[in-house]
Design a protein around this motif. Structure first.
Motif, PDB file in Angstrom:
ATOM      1  N   GLN B  16      -6.930  -1.212   6.587  1.00  0.00           N
ATOM      2  CA  GLN B  16      -6.486  -0.606   5.335  1.00  0.00           C
ATOM      3  C   GLN B  16      -6.429  -1.650   4.233  1.00  0.00           C
ATOM      4  O   GLN B  16      -6.063  -2.802   4.470  1.00  0.00           O
ATOM      5  N   SER B  18      -4.481  -2.021   0.681  1.00  0.00           N
ATOM      6  CA  SER B  18      -3.431  -1.445  -0.140  1.00  0.00           C
ATOM      7  C   SER B  18      -3.367  -2.190  -1.478  1.00  0.00           C
ATOM      8  O   SER B  18      -3.213  -3.411  -1.517  1.00  0.00           O
ATOM      9  N   THR B  20      -1.190  -2.654  -4.516  1.00  0.00           N
ATOM     10  CA  THR B  20       0.238  -2.443  -4.781  1.00  0.00           C
ATOM     11  C   THR B  20       0.638  -2.993  -6.145  1.00  0.00           C
ATOM     12  O   THR B  20      -0.141  -3.662  -6.824  1.00  0.00           O
ATOM     13  N   ARG B  49      -4.761   7.368   0.000  1.00  0.00           N
ATOM     14  CA  ARG B  49      -3.413   7.893  -0.220  1.00  0.00           C
ATOM     15  C   ARG B  49      -2.820   7.215  -1.446  1.00  0.00           C
ATOM     16  O   ARG B  49      -3.238   6.120  -1.820  1.00  0.00           O
ATOM     17  N   ASN B  51       0.870   5.908  -3.108  1.00  0.00           N
ATOM     18  CA  ASN B  51       2.289   5.573  -2.885  1.00  0.00           C
ATOM     19  C   ASN B  51       2.675   5.685  -1.417  1.00  0.00           C
ATOM     20  O   ASN B  51       3.809   6.071  -1.093  1.00  0.00           O
ATOM     21  N   THR B  52       1.739   5.441  -0.508  1.00  0.00           N
ATOM     22  CA  THR B  52       1.917   5.534   0.953  1.00  0.00           C
ATOM     23  C   THR B  52       2.377   6.919   1.393  1.00  0.00           C
ATOM     24  O   THR B  52       2.954   7.073   2.472  1.00  0.00           O
ATOM     25  N   ASP B  53       2.129   7.928   0.602  1.00  0.00           N
ATOM     26  CA  ASP B  53       2.538   9.293   0.927  1.00  0.00           C
ATOM     27  C   ASP B  53       1.617   9.855   2.007  1.00  0.00           C
ATOM     28  O   ASP B  53       0.427  10.065   1.768  1.00  0.00           O
ATOM     29  N   ALA B  54       2.163  10.088   3.207  1.00  0.00           N
ATOM     30  CA  ALA B  54       1.407  10.662   4.318  1.00  0.00           C
ATOM     31  C   ALA B  54       1.775  12.117   4.553  1.00  0.00           C
ATOM     32  O   ALA B  54       1.569  12.664   5.635  1.00  0.00           O
ATOM     33  N   GLN B  79      -4.211  13.072   3.899  1.00  0.00           N
ATOM     34  CA  GLN B  79      -4.936  12.005   3.225  1.00  0.00           C
ATOM     35  C   GLN B  79      -6.119  12.637   2.507  1.00  0.00           C
ATOM     36  O   GLN B  79      -6.562  13.726   2.881  1.00  0.00           O
ATOM     37  N   SER B 143       0.947   2.563  -6.100  1.00  0.00           N
ATOM     38  CA  SER B 143       0.104   1.902  -5.106  1.00  0.00           C
ATOM     39  C   SER B 143      -0.946   2.882  -4.595  1.00  0.00           C
ATOM     40  O   SER B 143      -0.747   4.100  -4.624  1.00  0.00           O
ATOM     41  N   GLN B 145      -3.654   3.353  -1.236  1.00  0.00           N
ATOM     42  CA  GLN B 145      -4.086   2.897   0.080  1.00  0.00           C
ATOM     43  C   GLN B 145      -5.474   3.464   0.378  1.00  0.00           C
ATOM     44  O   GLN B 145      -5.696   4.667   0.214  1.00  0.00           O
TER      45      GLN B 145
END
Lengths: 116, 174
Positions: B16, B18, B20, B49, B51-54, B79, B143, B145
């Motif tokens: 990954q 990222s 940020t 993704r 803001n690391t939203d899964a 995703q 952020s 990803q």
């Protein structure tokens, strides 16, 4: 969209479009039109379009003006258009219209120049 | 267009990338990738993704061709499967090119991202794609990803993120 406020005569707009709703892909072409025209089906009045237009060599007077145009809404369609304005005049203005409607409040438009 | 950050994958690859600490001072974001995966096969999907939203908060409509067939999908999930990149069976040193445009990333409206990706590999494993991603959240994007759907990004995969600031020539409907 119009270039230099040229609407209708001399009907110089030519473009091809591909689109997907996610379940069906279609293609269309338009020649000798009075404007560049793209649309997204099924969009509601609370959704927004994401659109980018790349207009190449806009100031050259020895070329027809060509563009690449993305016009998308993730809830309805992704659309890509390639177009040509069959005029060699330098582009000095661009008109963007919301069809026969009006742009909603909050709609924003930005124009950038790219130098080599 | 101002460079915010560049990441280049080193030896051994990474699962990954990222991006940020994205400042909220720009109007729009542009992300440019040159990417390849070590996963078996000729090409595979790549996802994104915010803001690391899964959560189940992503919708993607996409259209792609492999030189012979045109395919379109309407995806939703955890995703945004929004692009395609070469994998290990693709010609060596072949990387895919991807552009991601995210307007009004710091605003309070639902976010969309417009994406193009291309992989050319001399008639096999080709893939050109356009897609539009909808993230059903209103938070400012701080952020991003990026990850291949399997395997690792290979060494020399590179990603740059740029901020765009509107000039005085723009217009906002009031």
């Amino acid at each position: 969209m119009l270039l230099n406020n040229n609407e209708d005569s001399p009907f110089a707009y030519n473009y091809i479009t591909m689109r997907t709703s996610g379940s069906a892909a279609t293609s269309s072409s338009t020649t000798s039109a009075g404007k560049f025209q793209v649309d997204v089906a099924g969009i509601t009045n609370t959704q927004r379009i994401v659109s980018t237009i790349q207009l190449f060599d806009y100031a050259q007077t020895d070329k027809h003006k060509s563009l690449l145009w993305r016009f998308d809404n993730a809830n309805s369609e992704a659309v890509a258009t390639a177009g040509r304005w069959a005029q060699t005049t330098a582009v000095s203005s661009i008109q963007l219209r919301a069809g026969s409607s009006t742009w909603a409040a909050g709609s924003s438009f930005a124009l950038y120049g790219v130098s080599s | 267009m101002q460079l915010i950050n560049t990441v280049t994958v080193g030896s051994g690859g990474t699962s990954q990338i990222s991006l940020t600490s994205i400042p909220n001072t720009f109007t729009d974001l542009v992300i440019l990738l040159s990417a390849r995966s070590n996963q078996s096969g000729g090409a595979l999907g790549m996802s994104m993704r915010f803001n690391t939203d899964a959560g189940n908060n992503y919708i993607v409509r996409r259209l792609f061709n492999d030189g012979a067939t045109i395919t379109n999908n309407n995806l939703s999930g955890t995703q945004a499967q929004c692009a395609s990149i070469p994998a290990s069976s693709a010609t060596a040193s072949t990387f895919g090119n991807i552009r991601i445009f995210i307007p009004n990333y710091a605003g309070s409206s639902i976010k969309q991202a417009q994406i193009e990706s291309s992989t050319e590999n001399a008639a096999t494993f080709n893939n050109n794609m356009i897609s539009i991603t909808h993230w059903t959240q209103t938070a400012a994007i701080t952020s991003v990803q990026l990850f291949p759907d399997a395997g690792l990004y290979e060494q020399n995969t590179s990603v740059s993120i740029y901020g765009i600031t509107n000039g005085s020539g723009g217009a906002t409907v009031s």
